[in-house]
Write a protein that holds these residues in place. Sequence first.
Motif, PDB file in Angstrom:
ATOM      1  N   HIS A 242       0.719  -1.451  -0.038  1.00  0.00           N
ATOM      2  CA  HIS A 242      -0.152  -0.008   0.200  1.00  0.00           C
ATOM      3  C   HIS A 242       0.670   1.360  -0.046  1.00  0.00           C
ATOM      4  O   HIS A 242       2.302   1.283   0.759  1.00  0.00           O
ATOM      5  CB  HIS A 242      -0.904   0.026   1.173  1.00  0.00           C
ATOM      6  CG  HIS A 242      -1.595   1.105   1.313  1.00  0.00           C
ATOM      7  ND1 HIS A 242      -1.822   2.050   1.850  1.00  0.00           N
ATOM      8  CD2 HIS A 242      -3.427   1.245   0.714  1.00  0.00           C
ATOM      9  CE1 HIS A 242      -2.683   3.239   1.508  1.00  0.00           C
ATOM     10  NE2 HIS A 242      -4.213   1.909   1.473  1.00  0.00           N
ATOM     11  N   ALA A 243       0.304   2.456  -0.168  1.00  0.00           N
ATOM     12  CA  ALA A 243       1.318   3.603  -0.618  1.00  0.00           C
ATOM     13  C   ALA A 243       1.562   4.813   0.572  1.00  0.00           C
ATOM     14  O   ALA A 243       3.138   4.545   0.797  1.00  0.00           O
ATOM     15  CB  ALA A 243       0.030   5.327  -1.039  1.00  0.00           C
ATOM     16  N   LEU A 244       0.953   3.762   1.509  1.00  0.00           N
ATOM     17  CA  LEU A 244       1.839   3.966   3.257  1.00  0.00           C
ATOM     18  C   LEU A 244       3.144   3.696   3.680  1.00  0.00           C
ATOM     19  O   LEU A 244       4.465   3.908   3.672  1.00  0.00           O
ATOM     20  CB  LEU A 244       0.605   3.911   4.081  1.00  0.00           C
ATOM     21  CG  LEU A 244       0.736   4.483   5.792  1.00  0.00           C
ATOM     22  CD1 LEU A 244       0.702   5.908   5.925  1.00  0.00           C
ATOM     23  CD2 LEU A 244      -0.004   3.791   6.700  1.00  0.00           C
ATOM     24  N   TRP A 245       2.946   2.195   2.917  1.00  0.00           N
ATOM     25  CA  TRP A 245       3.893   1.269   3.200  1.00  0.00           C
ATOM     26  C   TRP A 245       5.341   1.662   1.983  1.00  0.00           C
ATOM     27  O   TRP A 245       6.680   2.005   2.310  1.00  0.00           O
ATOM     28  CB  TRP A 245       4.445  -0.609   3.350  1.00  0.00           C
ATOM     29  CG  TRP A 245       3.528  -0.610   4.298  1.00  0.00           C
ATOM     30  CD1 TRP A 245       3.934  -1.386   5.774  1.00  0.00           C
ATOM     31  CD2 TRP A 245       2.283  -0.382   4.137  1.00  0.00           C
ATOM     32  NE1 TRP A 245       3.307  -1.574   6.022  1.00  0.00           N
ATOM     33  CE2 TRP A 245       1.592  -0.992   5.919  1.00  0.00           C
ATOM     34  CE3 TRP A 245       1.524  -1.001   3.898  1.00  0.00           C
ATOM     35  CZ2 TRP A 245       0.906  -1.342   6.545  1.00  0.00           C
ATOM     36  CZ3 TRP A 245      -0.486  -1.264   4.317  1.00  0.00           C
ATOM     37  CH2 TRP A 245      -0.584  -1.803   5.224  1.00  0.00           C
ATOM     38  N   ALA A 246       4.829   2.112   0.967  1.00  0.00           N
ATOM     39  CA  ALA A 246       5.785   2.014  -0.196  1.00  0.00           C
ATOM     40  C   ALA A 246       6.607   3.542   0.436  1.00  0.00           C
ATOM     41  O   ALA A 246       7.372   3.743  -0.032  1.00  0.00           O
ATOM     42  CB  ALA A 246       5.160   2.870  -1.017  1.00  0.00           C
ATOM     43  N   PHE A 247       6.289   4.759   0.521  1.00  0.00           N
ATOM     44  CA  PHE A 247       6.598   5.591   1.168  1.00  0.00           C
ATOM     45  C   PHE A 247       7.026   5.525   2.784  1.00  0.00           C
ATOM     46  O   PHE A 247       8.944   6.655   2.234  1.00  0.00           O
ATOM     47  CB  PHE A 247       5.180   6.402   2.058  1.00  0.00           C
ATOM     48  CG  PHE A 247       5.159   7.870   2.266  1.00  0.00           C
ATOM     49  CD1 PHE A 247       6.181   9.132   1.262  1.00  0.00           C
ATOM     50  CD2 PHE A 247       5.644   7.841   3.323  1.00  0.00           C
ATOM     51  CE1 PHE A 247       6.190  10.601   1.433  1.00  0.00           C
ATOM     52  CE2 PHE A 247       6.290   9.555   4.628  1.00  0.00           C
ATOM     53  CZ  PHE A 247       6.702  10.439   3.355  1.00  0.00           C
ATOM     54  N   ALA A 248       6.693   4.569   3.322  1.00  0.00           N
ATOM     55  CA  ALA A 248       7.939   4.798   4.290  1.00  0.00           C
ATOM     56  C   ALA A 248       9.138   3.910   4.029  1.00  0.00           C
ATOM     57  O   ALA A 248      10.639   3.774   4.423  1.00  0.00           O
ATOM     58  CB  ALA A 248       7.106   3.911   5.760  1.00  0.00           C
ATOM     59  N   ALA A 249       9.107   3.151   3.048  1.00  0.00           N
ATOM     60  CA  ALA A 249      10.061   2.001   2.191  1.00  0.00           C
ATOM     61  C   ALA A 249      10.797   2.743   2.162  1.00  0.00           C
ATOM     62  O   ALA A 249      12.573   2.600   1.693  1.00  0.00           O
ATOM     63  CB  ALA A 249       9.835   0.960   1.276  1.00  0.00           C
ATOM     64  N   GLN A 250      10.703   4.585   0.873  1.00  0.00           N
ATOM     65  CA  GLN A 250      11.804   5.390   0.207  1.00  0.00           C
ATOM     66  C   GLN A 250      12.462   6.039   1.756  1.00  0.00           C
ATOM     67  O   GLN A 250      13.562   6.507   1.084  1.00  0.00           O
ATOM     68  CB  GLN A 250      10.559   6.168  -0.475  1.00  0.00           C
ATOM     69  CG  GLN A 250      10.114   5.674  -1.259  1.00  0.00           C
ATOM     70  CD  GLN A 250       8.600   6.618  -2.210  1.00  0.00           C
ATOM     71  OE1 GLN A 250       8.903   7.547  -1.652  1.00  0.00           O
ATOM     72  NE2 GLN A 250       8.706   5.842  -3.388  1.00  0.00           N
TER      73      GLN A 250
END
Length: 364
Positions: free
Chosen positions: A253-261
């Motif tokens: 999900h976008a929330l995890w994708a953002f955190a992973a960056q």
Amino acid sequence: MDDALQTLRAQLLDAAATRTPLDLRGHGSKAAWRPEPVRAEARVLDLTQLAGISAYEPTELVVTVRAGTSLAELEATLAEQGQCLAFEPPRLGGRGTVGGMVASGLAGPSRASVGSVRDFVLGATMLNGRGELLSFGGQVMKNVAGYDVSRLLAGSWGTLGVLCDVSLKVLPRPVATVTLRFALSAPEALARLTAWSRQPLPLNASLWHEGVLLLRLSGAQAAVDAACQSLGGELLDDAVAMPLWNSLRDRTHALWAFAAQGLPAGQRLWRLSVAPHAPMLRLRGEGLIEWHGGQRWLLSDEPPAAVHEAAAHAGGHAECHVGAAPGEARTALLSPVLARLNRQVRASFDPLGLFSPHASTHAH
């Protein structure tokens, strides 16, 4: 004991002889989710050599699988019989093994409605820290001998021993599944979910994010149709809904994708497990709510102490998933009583501390 087990046992005994800690590993897909890091001197124990489905009785809704079997292989076999792992374990990067699934205890969007990984474990075999092959539980749903011990392995993150085989309860795929969409604030969504959870509705999963609540209904066609008429909302097309639920299940999900960056300094991504009926927590940040209110994700610059305190006040606990500072504990410390019980359980299975992430967690 077959050749693969003999090899693993020999490697384990060699580690025991030299007091070398072990890093139990399948595909390594869940390394970032470990609650505690593995010691730097740990030796990798490759469990993928324990592969294959040992027994499968579709009519009995039971499958026995070796720990190194890929999750994809198991789910494909179940799908051929119209069955599934109802708790929707994450398929992180399309990888993962059955042993990692059980050891992590991670479940997907349906967890609040169908149960956790632990609820589907019927039995297991494992090698303890002495190299002894232990068997717990059974391979039928009516067998409850040793049931609690086999369930204890779910979520233990390999700290009790080497999981070799596990028997799991499986379920038929639901006849009907639909997703409803509602435009609601977070407090409104929590109030609706609390009310709906008290009704005989075929609730399966829920997701609130950025002013939108998604509700997944699954079950008999008549029950799903009746619930749709009763609840209202916008019926979401499967082509739109499925990718959303999969992103939640697989942590893309976008929330995890953002955190992973890479998060800005001071920001952390928290997972809060709280009572589903708990009101919104007074914490800054962007959030995502699932499990009918029971699991909440928070991207925030709040001090860790404030987050842990808020989660405890809401009847649960918090875990920092991304952004913990070096040396910072990702979870709150156990109470003295629970810490003592934890050490005693670990010591009974692993007297030399071969599987403990930290030497300090082991009771000598």
